[in-house]
Design a protein around this motif. Sequence first.
Motif, mmCIF file in Angstrom:
data_model
loop_
_atom_site.group_PDB
_atom_site.id
_atom_site.type_symbol
_atom_site.label_atom_id
_atom_site.label_comp_id
_atom_site.label_asym_id
_atom_site.label_seq_id
_atom_site.Cartn_x
_atom_site.Cartn_y
_atom_site.Cartn_z
ATOM 1 N N MET A 1 1.049 -1.005 0.123
ATOM 2 C CA MET A 1 -0.022 -0.078 0.062
ATOM 3 C C MET A 1 0.811 1.256 -0.064
ATOM 4 O O MET A 1 2.118 1.208 0.345
ATOM 5 C CB MET A 1 -0.858 0.003 1.281
ATOM 6 N N ALA A 2 0.438 2.190 -0.542
ATOM 7 C CA ALA A 2 0.861 3.544 -0.768
ATOM 8 C C ALA A 2 2.477 3.710 0.042
ATOM 9 O O ALA A 2 2.360 3.753 1.129
ATOM 10 C CB ALA A 2 0.158 4.818 -0.293
ATOM 11 N N CYS A 9 3.808 1.864 -6.052
ATOM 12 C CA CYS A 9 2.844 2.054 -4.847
ATOM 13 C C CYS A 9 2.602 3.657 -4.991
ATOM 14 O O CYS A 9 1.532 4.184 -4.859
ATOM 15 C CB CYS A 9 2.835 1.703 -3.632
ATOM 16 N N CYS A 12 0.205 4.737 -7.438
ATOM 17 C CA CYS A 12 -0.951 4.248 -7.306
ATOM 18 C C CYS A 12 -1.925 4.517 -6.221
ATOM 19 O O CYS A 12 -2.908 5.229 -6.485
ATOM 20 C CB CYS A 12 -0.604 2.666 -7.284
ATOM 21 N N GLY A 13 -1.972 3.880 -5.005
ATOM 22 C CA GLY A 13 -2.777 4.022 -4.079
ATOM 23 C C GLY A 13 -3.996 3.120 -4.001
ATOM 24 O O GLY A 13 -4.833 3.539 -3.153
ATOM 25 N N ALA A 14 -4.485 2.356 -4.972
ATOM 26 C CA ALA A 14 -5.600 1.904 -5.331
ATOM 27 C C ALA A 14 -6.181 1.056 -4.149
ATOM 28 O O ALA A 14 -7.152 1.206 -3.602
ATOM 29 C CB ALA A 14 -5.690 1.056 -6.721
ATOM 30 N N CYS A 15 -5.084 0.307 -3.547
ATOM 31 C CA CYS A 15 -5.657 -0.666 -2.405
ATOM 32 C C CYS A 15 -6.143 0.257 -1.305
ATOM 33 O O CYS A 15 -6.762 -0.436 -0.320
ATOM 34 C CB CYS A 15 -4.606 -1.837 -2.165
ATOM 35 N N PHE A 87 0.256 -6.372 2.793
ATOM 36 C CA PHE A 87 -0.438 -6.525 1.568
ATOM 37 C C PHE A 87 0.666 -6.302 0.504
ATOM 38 O O PHE A 87 1.296 -5.505 0.292
ATOM 39 C CB PHE A 87 -1.383 -5.256 1.418
ATOM 40 N N ALA A 88 0.459 -7.246 -0.529
ATOM 41 C CA ALA A 88 1.218 -7.401 -1.645
ATOM 42 C C ALA A 88 2.822 -6.736 -1.507
ATOM 43 O O ALA A 88 2.960 -5.675 -2.217
ATOM 44 C CB ALA A 88 0.426 -6.023 -2.873
ATOM 45 N N ALA A 91 4.658 -5.425 -4.189
ATOM 46 C CA ALA A 91 4.043 -4.359 -5.593
ATOM 47 C C ALA A 91 5.013 -3.326 -5.626
ATOM 48 O O ALA A 91 5.273 -2.615 -6.776
ATOM 49 C CB ALA A 91 2.681 -4.100 -4.836
ATOM 50 N N CYS A 100 -3.950 -6.825 -5.271
ATOM 51 C CA CYS A 100 -3.160 -5.498 -5.657
ATOM 52 C C CYS A 100 -3.946 -5.332 -7.293
ATOM 53 O O CYS A 100 -4.428 -4.346 -7.474
ATOM 54 C CB CYS A 100 -1.734 -5.774 -5.797
ATOM 55 N N ALA A 103 -7.491 -4.281 -6.865
ATOM 56 C CA ALA A 103 -7.745 -2.732 -6.573
ATOM 57 C C ALA A 103 -7.347 -1.976 -7.707
ATOM 58 O O ALA A 103 -8.189 -0.900 -8.174
ATOM 59 C CB ALA A 103 -6.815 -2.497 -5.460
ATOM 60 N N ARG A 104 -6.239 -2.261 -8.552
ATOM 61 C CA ARG A 104 -5.990 -1.381 -9.668
ATOM 62 C C ARG A 104 -6.780 -1.516 -10.783
ATOM 63 O O ARG A 104 -7.260 -0.524 -11.217
ATOM 64 C CB ARG A 104 -4.559 -1.853 -10.127
ATOM 65 N N LEU A 112 0.057 -4.989 -12.373
ATOM 66 C CA LEU A 112 1.259 -4.805 -12.287
ATOM 67 C C LEU A 112 1.839 -6.018 -13.026
ATOM 68 O O LEU A 112 2.961 -5.831 -13.733
ATOM 69 C CB LEU A 112 1.978 -4.778 -10.768
HETATM 70 S S1 SF4 Z 1 -2.928 -1.675 -5.315
HETATM 71 FE FE1 SF4 Z 1 -0.917 -2.453 -5.556
HETATM 72 S S2 SF4 Z 1 0.556 -1.142 -6.670
HETATM 73 FE FE2 SF4 Z 1 -1.186 0.011 -5.864
HETATM 74 S S3 SF4 Z 1 -0.748 0.949 -3.987
HETATM 75 FE FE3 SF4 Z 1 -1.547 -1.010 -3.436
HETATM 76 S S4 SF4 Z 1 0.205 -2.288 -3.412
HETATM 77 FE FE4 SF4 Z 1 0.661 -0.793 -4.554
#
Ligand code: SF4
Length: 114
Positions: A1-2, A9, A12-15, A87-88, A91, A100, A103-104, A112
């Motif tokens: 996560m971010a 990340c 992104c920030g999607a999760c 989490f991931a 990533a 991940c 969420a993306r 990814l």
């Molecule tokens: S969705 Fe994946 S790439 Fe995006 S911030 Fe979360 S872990 Fe990182």
Amino acid sequence: MAGRPDDHCTRCGACCAAFRVDFHHSELESRAPGGIPDRLTVSVTATLVRMRGTDAAPPRCVALAGEIGSAVRCTLYASRPSPCRDFAPYAALGIGEDGCDRARVRHGLAPLGG
Ligand code: SF4
Ligand code: SF4
């Protein structure tokens, strides 16, 4: 996560805007110095708390700053809760996994890959 500067990340920030983020209340600042500020959470059960905003519609963690898919930052990064740490884990290096990717895609971003 971010995550850290200049990794996948932080673009992104999607999760942080896709899933409920629940964790044990022992991670709260009120119980562990340097922990997550209580005011940024809501109570779920007697022992479980949730990052505020992660069960909103649409979800977005209150600790997330910036624009998803462009430039984001976890304002709690050094003391983020355990689900975020776990989490991931690859990533940031460009290696995704199911959560991940989901969420993306939810935010219109390409997975990814691995
Ligand atoms: S969705 Fe994946 S790439 Fe995006 S911030 Fe979360 S872990 Fe990182
Ligand atoms: S605490 Fe930070 S890493 Fe965890 S969901 Fe919120 S913004 Fe994302």
